[in-house]
Write a protein that holds these residues in place. Structure first.
Motif, PDB file in Angstrom:
ATOM      1  N   ARG A 155      -2.529   2.094  -9.490  1.00  0.00           N
ATOM      2  CA  ARG A 155      -1.130   1.899  -9.868  1.00  0.00           C
ATOM      3  C   ARG A 155      -0.146   2.412  -8.839  1.00  0.00           C
ATOM      4  O   ARG A 155       1.045   2.107  -8.917  1.00  0.00           O
ATOM      5  N   SER A 156      -0.624   3.209  -7.887  1.00  0.00           N
ATOM      6  CA  SER A 156       0.328   3.743  -6.912  1.00  0.00           C
ATOM      7  C   SER A 156       0.301   2.982  -5.590  1.00  0.00           C
ATOM      8  O   SER A 156       1.138   3.201  -4.717  1.00  0.00           O
ATOM      9  N   LEU A 157      -0.643   2.047  -5.431  1.00  0.00           N
ATOM     10  CA  LEU A 157      -0.685   1.303  -4.170  1.00  0.00           C
ATOM     11  C   LEU A 157       0.491   0.334  -4.089  1.00  0.00           C
ATOM     12  O   LEU A 157       0.786  -0.377  -5.037  1.00  0.00           O
ATOM     13  N   GLN A 158       1.125   0.313  -2.924  1.00  0.00           N
ATOM     14  CA  GLN A 158       2.229  -0.617  -2.725  1.00  0.00           C
ATOM     15  C   GLN A 158       1.710  -1.979  -2.263  1.00  0.00           C
ATOM     16  O   GLN A 158       0.533  -2.142  -1.953  1.00  0.00           O
ATOM     17  N   GLU A 159       2.640  -2.939  -2.239  1.00  0.00           N
ATOM     18  CA  GLU A 159       2.253  -4.323  -1.962  1.00  0.00           C
ATOM     19  C   GLU A 159       1.430  -4.479  -0.679  1.00  0.00           C
ATOM     20  O   GLU A 159       0.428  -5.171  -0.666  1.00  0.00           O
ATOM     21  N   GLY A 160       1.863  -3.827   0.396  1.00  0.00           N
ATOM     22  CA  GLY A 160       1.163  -3.970   1.667  1.00  0.00           C
ATOM     23  C   GLY A 160      -0.287  -3.534   1.558  1.00  0.00           C
ATOM     24  O   GLY A 160      -1.194  -4.244   2.011  1.00  0.00           O
ATOM     25  N   ASP A 161      -0.514  -2.378   0.924  1.00  0.00           N
ATOM     26  CA  ASP A 161      -1.875  -1.887   0.769  1.00  0.00           C
ATOM     27  C   ASP A 161      -2.677  -2.767  -0.185  1.00  0.00           C
ATOM     28  O   ASP A 161      -3.873  -2.989   0.018  1.00  0.00           O
ATOM     29  N   LEU A 162      -2.025  -3.244  -1.228  1.00  0.00           N
ATOM     30  CA  LEU A 162      -2.707  -4.147  -2.162  1.00  0.00           C
ATOM     31  C   LEU A 162      -3.163  -5.412  -1.430  1.00  0.00           C
ATOM     32  O   LEU A 162      -4.283  -5.876  -1.622  1.00  0.00           O
ATOM     33  N   SER A 163      -2.293  -5.945  -0.577  1.00  0.00           N
ATOM     34  CA  SER A 163      -2.656  -7.150   0.183  1.00  0.00           C
ATOM     35  C   SER A 163      -3.843  -6.870   1.088  1.00  0.00           C
ATOM     36  O   SER A 163      -4.754  -7.684   1.197  1.00  0.00           O
ATOM     37  N   ARG A 164      -3.806  -5.723   1.751  1.00  0.00           N
ATOM     38  CA  ARG A 164      -4.916  -5.399   2.656  1.00  0.00           C
ATOM     39  C   ARG A 164      -6.215  -5.209   1.881  1.00  0.00           C
ATOM     40  O   ARG A 164      -7.271  -5.659   2.303  1.00  0.00           O
TER      41      ARG A 164
END
Lengths: 275, 275
Positions: B96-105
């Motif tokens: 829940r704390s990962l931001q969009e960029g990290d989620l995409s990666r």
């Protein structure tokens, strides 16, 4: 199963401090109602709708403590994935003879920035959005990105609040024409490659696209792009972004070729030599 | 709604001439059973399972009339989209704390060719596949592509035959470890960028990766890749593809940096000057 997973996901967005957000942006209540009208859905969880409408640029000058305040990027991430799956499955339903390559191209055209920005504009999603003024006034490409991202974010908000069935039904309404058009859409979005192939077959090089000016008002600027073979302009068009304009130019030129108004011989003479 | 759309989609695959396929590839019946065991599902519609197992390379020398015979590419297209949506939503639930960029990666790492080929190997999907011999023996990168595509295709077959719930449950079992690992997975897959950043901060350029040889047998070739700063080798590793090998090299070097075995000073001396 999906609905259960969505319920889990929904809890992640409870962290928004809605009161805090609406103290700084009192218009958010009205904007949520507007979004609900656009989507034909009354939001049970106003927080979800609110988050989907917060572009990060609106928080740059956030005046106080930022805890409990966040923007629509995580929803955008989810909406993007849902939308891609939706378009992939619907494109296959609609076009049983399209092969994978064409399906990919069709999907890319439908969920590309340009098309999603167009949908956002048509639906009036931009007017619901909280976004920094600079973001919407400066660069049309950036404006398109903001609008496309917002489309994805409000799709995810609807998915989480209304469920998969309603979200799919809403998307089906919005994209049915694009999906039906299918191959035509493909060709339209692909006019630039088509034109490039054509001129390369004749003179070995693609046309050169140049931004030759702007029109409209400072609030609503349009870029004029022209395509050249050698020194000769073979077409021009204007649009909110240079990219869009150059696609429109390619469209027009393809029409000229198909109608016989622009011929191979003319291309050779403009360029000065054959391939 | 989704289930209704899937039912519509299912009809598109009825066109397969199963008898014709199994006359040329009698092993297909056994392979379908094997796939069913792998997925914990007994296929109601054998055609769906069959199509998902037909790589186009197996049809190159198709001996007779090809009508009613096709390969798994359309299923692969659908599976790819479903898988991406699955991973996107589950990654968000887990982190829940990962931001969009990290989620995409994270998503890119999980659904990338390398990881999907790994899953296919682990599960034994490769052994069920109908694929041209040349395809599986020649180039390890191409072999990985075939295996990754097959993973997507059998995912779609399961989605269509067993429904969304079972397909999601199957994927959850396969990816739960990767999803839990989350950030570690990210870092592992991203060792090359991490290393690049590090050396660029010191000497202004990334390390150079070179394939310096092969090992193994003609049937099972491994590529040896080494990373260089200037003339000095700073690490090497071998793997089934050059790309995989260079990631492993980067992993090893990152470990050396973290343990203090490789230092900034060494990098400067290997390169001959600082940034």
């Amino acid at each position: 199963m999906l609905e259960k997973r969505l319920t889990l996901l929904r809890t992640h967005f409870k962290e928004l401090n809605f009161n805090k957000l609406s103290r700084v942006f009192p218009q958010i209540e009205a904007n949520i109602d507007k979004l609900g009208e656009i989507q034909g859905h009354r939001y049970q969880d106003k927080k979800l709708a609110a988050i989907s409408l917060v572009h990060r640029s609106s928080l740059v000058y956030w005046p106080t403590d930022k805890s409990g305040i966040f923007s629509n990027e995580r929803l955008e991430f989810l909406g993007d994935a849902f939308l891609s799956f939706f378009v992939a499955s619907e494109a296959m339903i609609e076009h049983r003879s399209l092969q994978e390559g064409d399906l990919s191209r069709l999907r890319a055209a439908l969920v590309g920035t340009e098309n999603l920005a167009l949908k956002s504009r048509d639906l009036g999603i931009g007017e619901c959005l909280l976004v920094g003024k600079a973001e919407m006034n400066s660069n049309p490409q950036r404006r398109d990105n903001v609008l496309a991202d917002a489309f994805e974010a409000v799709t995810a908000a609807l998915l989480l609040d209304a469920g998969e069935e309603k979200a799919r039904a809403w998307l089906l309404k919005i994209f049915s024409e694009d999906l039906l058009a299918g191959k035509d859409t493909l060709l339209k979005f692909d006019a630039k490659s088509k034109l490039q192939q054509w001129t390369q077959g004749i003179i070995g090089v693609p046309p050169v696209y140049k931004a030759i000016g702007t029109e409209g008002t400072p609030q609503e600027t349009f870029f004029i792009v022209a395509a050249f073979i050698g020194e000769t302009e073979i077409g021009r068009a204007s649009a909110a972004s240079k990219r869009e304009a150059s696609k429109k130019v390619a469209d027009k030129i393809i029409e000229k070729i198909e109608s016989g108004e622009l011929t191979k011989e003319m291309i050779v003479s403009f360029f000065g030599k054959e391939k």
